[in-house]
Design a protein around this motif. Structure first.
Motif, PDB file in Angstrom:
ATOM      1  N   UNK A 106      65.762 130.326   7.342  1.00  0.00           N
ATOM      2  CA  UNK A 106      66.100 130.426   8.761  1.00  0.00           C
ATOM      3  C   UNK A 106      66.774 129.167   9.282  1.00  0.00           C
ATOM      4  N   UNK A 107      66.354 128.015   8.794  1.00  0.00           N
ATOM      5  CA  UNK A 107      66.914 126.789   9.356  1.00  0.00           C
ATOM      6  C   UNK A 107      66.950 125.658   8.352  1.00  0.00           C
ATOM      7  N   UNK A 108      67.907 124.748   8.546  1.00  0.00           N
ATOM      8  CA  UNK A 108      68.011 123.557   7.710  1.00  0.00           C
ATOM      9  C   UNK A 108      68.015 122.366   8.662  1.00  0.00           C
ATOM     10  N   UNK A 109      67.145 121.413   8.397  1.00  0.00           N
ATOM     11  CA  UNK A 109      67.045 120.240   9.266  1.00  0.00           C
ATOM     12  C   UNK A 109      67.335 119.004   8.420  1.00  0.00           C
ATOM     13  N   UNK A 110      68.158 118.108   8.935  1.00  0.00           N
ATOM     14  CA  UNK A 110      68.395 116.862   8.215  1.00  0.00           C
ATOM     15  C   UNK A 110      67.903 115.710   9.072  1.00  0.00           C
ATOM     16  N   UNK A 111      67.274 114.746   8.418  1.00  0.00           N
ATOM     17  CA  UNK A 111      66.732 113.569   9.096  1.00  0.00           C
ATOM     18  C   UNK A 111      67.205 112.351   8.322  1.00  0.00           C
ATOM     19  N   UNK A 112      67.717 111.338   9.006  1.00  0.00           N
ATOM     20  CA  UNK A 112      68.137 110.155   8.251  1.00  0.00           C
ATOM     21  C   UNK A 112      66.941 109.367   7.742  1.00  0.00           C
ATOM     22  N   UNK A 113      67.042 108.844   6.527  1.00  0.00           N
ATOM     23  CA  UNK A 113      66.045 107.896   6.032  1.00  0.00           C
ATOM     24  C   UNK A 113      66.485 106.511   6.487  1.00  0.00           C
TER      25      UNK A 113
END
Lengths: 200, 985
Positions: free
Chosen positions: B912-919
């Motif tokens: 349903x969804x793709x989330x990206x978070x910076x390291x």
């Protein structure tokens, strides 16, 4: 309607129509997914190959699964142009454009969208296998040498053994002059740098 | 000269050795990624424990999953996720080897092989009319060794063979107003009773021969009081119903074809009855339950007319279906909830007073109430009956109880995630003890020696296994403290059940979970819905001692003016700090880029009446807000009317109750799309927290292009009305797709492009100065992806260095959105093979690293596609300069490289969804994909150029250093000896 389906499948086996007309402008699309034997045996194993294959119509509007013999069918599909996609881990299938026409039911109109190849019957085969992992190269002395550390050692060795060679090829007089220059400038030699080198 | 050329060679060699490694090796699976499989809330469960061998339970869920679970551990044997409009209506096990599923409103019947989940047959059932009533009746009827299954759907009764799915006979129920309520098949007979209501006061009964579908009897009788809701069968020829007021219980018996009614006012049974009741259908002989408000009443039917209350309780009660344990004996389970415990009772149907089993199980209160219970029996060693119960809790988790203990539990609430945010872990306080370090050092050396052995191919198979397990069980990655690279974080997820989970990014384990009070069913709020998660408090700098917290926004009921509910949850402990029931509704939430002195983020909640409400409600927040009053703009999209509106604030709320934090708004602009020709199908903006490193882009011939970077750009896609339906029903001529770029402060349309012969669905992603969208091209019958890049022309003449030096540039001239921006756009389209479910883009801390698109394909895989493939400057034959810049020659289709699937050989079912978070590490981004499954991994779009990879061999480095040192000493002695000789000369 459902009672007719097995009969239709038999017809399909004898290479005949992929569609059957139903009541009220609703049609059935029958087809088959064929994964050639031999593919998928090398590389990693695919558990439960056939049972994890999904066939999707029009971007997930209808989803169906394969029977053990690879046949699938979509029921109650309106006339028009439809898109069938096959999702199977390890294989790349081209989406297939399928025309379901109201005028002459029973006529097959299907084409792979990737290479525009027409299909005389709705038998879908993978275009290629998909390998999801890089293959680890076997150990070789080159790979060790190519690694930064290998390069460091190589560079050291090159300097240690090639540099004297370069020096040897020089004109002896020029070399003497250079050595004298170095001495006069007091460039420390390697030995004087190291502990104990202070002795001389 | 020779030395220099040698050096150049060396450098070239060095760089060529850094071959681009796009993906991972098979033995790297599980190092930084994890994959979890879930099912969703269980709707129905059927046990299969008769035979020796593996004991299973087959379940169907609200996420449209049918799965077979191991009864011992709760592991998934196999699982299929059906289409979203192919809702499972019922499941059963037939012939002891097939799982039968009825789906799509009773029109598709499938059989799956029980051991491996292979589909065996599929049948399509149709009926004369569409009806809601659906029944899948389990029978033991046998016709020539074949079992039949009786299905009532769409006004038709079908008998289907379990062997091959063939319809043996069918019988239509054409009656216009007939609403079939029950299909009863008395065990041991060849009869089927179909009972239902016609018009509002007529009770109809059909008796049918189960072997050939012949109608044996048809009776009807009128009852003047009318009927309400469902009926519950109590005996094979008796049902219980309620009259239309909900106050009188009716026992309807149709023995021998004669219909008779017996009335019993509920007030006669229960002294203090409270208004209308509801029947809870059960399949237990002689017993049914009714519910009035919160009171559950269990009633036993003696003979025909005698009703007797056996239990009346305020506790939430669930009753299982009947389980026949021996000839003529039926057992059922009753689960009641009491604060920290649940009480499970198993009784025989005809003997209410005795319990076969009575157990109390301690239950975590964050699982909520018991929603469903299924029981199964086994024979103990002493030949007595033992029972196990499968219970479904309010938070959608699934538990197996046996002998008063929870044998296993599954957190299936995680299959329906609504929103995701992240939180940092606490900072590591005190250093670890010395002893631990030494131990670690030894382990560390040992590990690296093993690794070296692996590299040199000297490792035995045991060693290889040890290396692999060592890599996977790296204790570092699941530590509960912040790490230097920012890889360890908490993923805070909100599920549809109103439960908040914190998952550790290292290995995906649940750190804490909390069932939110504000999202629980209560007297004020009957149907709470969770909406969004926002970061409420992100402490850094001066508020370091505070724990971070998140804001959960929900509302009561699906209507747009339902009052909202807020919860504030501490992300370290999982405690609900406070919760608020709002008086106003929540139509839109705007996180403002301002924080107060305790690092609480300001949020603006817009209600359905277009009032803005500021949170937190503190004087400090109001003063910060009033300073920025005139700089706050937002937009709203009304999909149904085809209107996009821009808003700004006007002043304090007038009229009503004086509320310090309530503000009036005004409409600034509106764009009305012609409703007869265009329909909004997608709107996308940039991520609020996205960082752009550079505004300028240097292109091949030393030219500079300035990216038009604005936070206020909105991408809107509209389609022709006819094109808004599904693929296959429109011709290319009558469908088109228009893409707009709109400035949301001024409402100005900056760019507009029409794709003729194209249609939705549109999936888009907006980042920096570009937008990528995916749609269907009807002419080519293929999916397409287009990119639009937008550049600022007004600053294009700033490339002259002298102008910059002399200060004749316009870089410092005020930039106002009200002046007409001078922008140019570049766009290009490509073919893309697959349908798409979601698109996201990688994001890094500083925005230096190049971007990759993450495309969730229809096969539930996530593909990483370099943004360079979607560069409008691609040409078929790029010049040498362009090639050096890294422009790829243009090809019509976008490449699908199997190695660049970030999910490798896994599927994120129901994506349903793709989330990206910076390291924290610039090169790396964290990716979380959710659907029925969860998948997490780390990605380095330009490879990890700023840190050593995990497989960096420290031992080899040590050996090299030692070798170098040895070489130094050798050469030293050699040189010393040489000097000595020279001195002697």
């Amino acid at each position: 309607m459902a009672a007719v389906t097995p009969l239709l499948l038999l017809l399909l086996l004898s290479s005949a129509p992929s569609f059957s007309s139903g009541s009220r402008n609703a049609y059935n699309i029958n087809g088959r997914v064929k994964i050639p034997q031999g593919l998928g045996t090398k590389g990693y194993a695919l558990p439960g190959r056939m049972s994890n294959v999904k066939v999707l119509l029009n971007g997930g509007q209808n989803i169906t699964f394969l029977r053990p013999d690879g046949y699938f069918s979509f029921h109650n599909i309106p006339a028009g142009t439809h898109l069938i996609e096959v999702s199977a881990i390890g294989y790349f299938f081209s989406p297939v454009r399928v025309d379901v026409s109201a005028r002459n039911p029973g006529k097959v109109q299907a084409a792979l969208t990737e290479n525009r190849k027409g299909l005389s019957e709705l038998v879908l085969e993978p275009l290629r296998e998909e390998q999801y992992y890089e293959i680890r190269e076997p150990f070789s002395i080159m790979s060790l040498l190519k690694s930064p550390m290998g390069l460091m050692v190589g560079f050291m060795l090159a300097v240690a053994f090639l540099m004297p060679k370069l020096v040897e090829n020089m004109d002896p007089e020029e070399m003497r002059r250079a050595q004298e220059e170095m001495r006069s400038q007091g460039v420390p030699s390697l030995s004087s740098l190291l502990p104990g080198g202070a002795r001389n | 000269m020779a030395i220099r050329s040698f050096l150049i060679l060396f450098i070239l060699f060095f760089f060529s050795s850094l071959n681009p490694i796009l993906s991972l090796y098979e033995d790297q699976v599980g190092l930084v990624d994890w994959h979890q499989q879930y099912l969703g809330k269980v709707k129905q469960a059927v046990f299969h424990t008769h035979k020796t061998g593996r004991k299973r339970v087959v379940v169907s869920t609200e996420e449209n999953v049918v799965a077979s679970l191991d009864l011992r551990q709760g592991e998934i044997f196999w699982r299929h996720v059906l289409g979203s409009n192919d809702v499972i209506d019922g499941i059963d096990i037939a012939l002891g080897k097939y799982v039968i599923t009825l789906s799509s409103g009773g029109s598709i019947l499938r059989a799956w092989n029980l051991p491996d989940g292979q589909m065996v047959w599929e049948s399509s059932l149709r009926g004369p009319k569409h009806s809601k009533s659906l029944f899948l009746v389990r029978t033991n009827l046998k016709i020539e060794k074949d079992n039949i299954v009786i299905i009532f759907s769409n006004g038709r009764l079908n008998a289907v063979s379990c062997m091959d799915g063939e319809v043996l006979w069918e019988k239509d129920f054409e009656g216009e107003s007939l609403k079939v309520q029950q299909v009863i098949q008395p065990p041991g007979s060849n009869l089927i009773y179909v009972v239902g209501f016609a018009s509002s006061s007529l009770f109809e009964m059909y008796q049918i021969n189960a072997l050939n579908g012949e109608l044996l009897k048809h009776e009807s009788a009128a009852f003047s009081g009318g009927f309400l809701g469902e009926v519950s069968p109590v005996f094979s020829e008796t049902v219980v119903a309620l009259d239309s007021t909900g106050l009188i219980l009716l026992t309807i018996s149709f023995q021998n074809g004669k219909i008779s009614f017996h009335q019993m006012p509920i007030s006669n049974l229960v002294k203090d009855s409270f208004g209308p009741a509801k029947i809870i259908p059960s399949s237990v002989i002689g017993i049914f339950a009714i519910k009035m408000n919160a009171v559950t009443i269990v009633i036993r039917v003696k003979d025909e007319s005698k009703l007797e209350v056996v239990e009346k309780t305020n506790h939430e009660t669930s009753i299982s279906d009947a389980l026949s344990i021996s000839e003529g004996q039926q057992a059922f389970a009753l689960v009641q909830h009491a604060s920290h415990e649940i009480h499970l009772r198993v009784k025989l149907a005809h003997n209410w007073d005795d319990n076969l089993l009575k157990e109390s199980v301690k239950m975590d209160q964050h699982r909520g109430l018991v929603h469903k219970v299924y029981i199964n029996n086994y024979i103990r060693t002493d030949k007595s009956y033992g029972f196990r119960a499968l219970i479904v809790m309010e938070d959608h988790s699934l538990l197996l109880l046996q002998q008063g203990e929870i044998v296993w539990s599954r957190e299936d609430g995680l299959a329906s995630i609504i929103d995701v945010t992240t939180s940092e872990l606490p900072v590591e306080r005190d250093g670890v003890s010395v002893a631990k370090v030494e131990h670690n050092l030894f382990e560390w050396l040992k590990g690296h020696m093993l690794k070296l052995k692996g590299t040199l191919m000297l490792a035995s198979p045991q060693d290889i296994a040890a290396i692999q397990s060592m890599r996977l069980k790296n204790s570092e990655k699941s530590k509960m403290t912040r790490d230097h690279n920012g890889f360890r974080k908490l993923l805070i997820v909100l599920t549809r059940a109103g439960k908040l989970f914190a998952l550790h990014t290292g290995d995906g384990h649940i750190v804490w979970s909390h069932l939110l009070q504000s999202l629980q069913k209560s007297k004020v709020c009957q149907h709470p819905i969770g909406l969004n998660l926002y970061k409420w408090q992100v402490p850094h700098h001066h508020a370091m001692d505070e724990n971070p917290s998140v804001l959960v926004i929900g509302k009561c009921g699906p209507s747009s003016d339902a009052p909202g509910a807020l919860s504030f949850v501490d992300t370290y402990t999982g405690k609900e700090l406070s919760s608020l029931s709002l008086v106003h509704s929540v139509a839109q939430v705007i996180p403002l880029p301002y924080t107060d002195s305790t690092e609480q983020c300001l949020h603006l909640l817009i209600d359905a009446d277009k009032h803005a409400h500021l949170y937190p409600k503190t004087p400090e927040a109001i003063s910060i807000f009033e300073r920025e009053f005139s700089n706050i703009y937002w937009y709203s999209v009304e999909d149904d009317n085809g209107i996009i509106k821009g808003h700004a604030l006007r002043g304090k709320c007038t009229g009503e109750v004086a509320d310090e934090v309530c503000f009036d708004t005004r409409e600034l602009w509106s764009i009305v799309f012609p409703s007869e020709s265009e329909k909004i199908i997608a709107t996308v903006t940039r991520k609020l927290n996205e960082v752009v490193h550079t505004q300028a882009k240097v292109i091949a011939d030393q030219e500079v292009m300035y990216k038009y970077i604005s936070r206020n750009l909105l991408f809107v896609a509209t389609v022709a009305l006819k094109g808004s339906v599904e693929i296959g029903s429109v011709t290319p001529e009558e469908s088109w797709l228009v893409a707009y770029l709109i400035d949301t402060v001024t409402g100005r349309i900056l760019h507009q492009v029409t794709h003729h012969g194209s249609q939705g669905p549109v999936h888009a992603v907006f980042s920096e100065n570009w937008v990528v969208y995916h749609y269907f091209n009807l002419k080519a019958q293929r999916y397409e992806m287009s990119v639009i890049e937008i550049y600022d022309q007004s600053r294009a003449d700033n490339k002259d260095v002298w102008k910059l030096v002399l200060g004749k540039h316009n870089l410092t001239s005020p930039i106002s959105l009200y002046s007409r921006p001078d922008v140019i756009t570049k766009s290009q389209s490509y073919f893309f093979t697959h349908s798409v479910k979601a698109i996201a883009v990688t994001s890094t801390t500083k925005g230096i690293t190049s971007k990759q698109l993450l495309i969730g394909t229809i096969g539930d895989q996530v593909l990483a596609l370099d943004k360079r493939f979607l560069d409008p400057r691609r040409t078929v034959n790029p010049t040498q300069a362009e090639k050096e810049e890294g422009i790829i020659p243009l090809t019509d289709p976008l490449p699908i490289i199997p190695q660049s699937y970030v999910t490798h050989a896994l599927r994120v079912e129901g994506l349903r969804g793709i989330i990206t978070v910076p390291a924290k590490l610039e090169s790396t981004t964290l990716v979380f994909a959710h659907g029925v499954d969860l998948f997490f991994t780390q990605l380095a779009p330009s490879r990890t150029y700023d840190s050593l990879t995990d497989d960096f061999n420290y031992a080899l480095l040590l050996i090299t250093i030692v070798a170098l040192l040895a070489a130094i000493f050798v050469t030293w002695t050699l040189s010393e000896r040489k000097e000595l000789q020279e001195n002697w000369r």
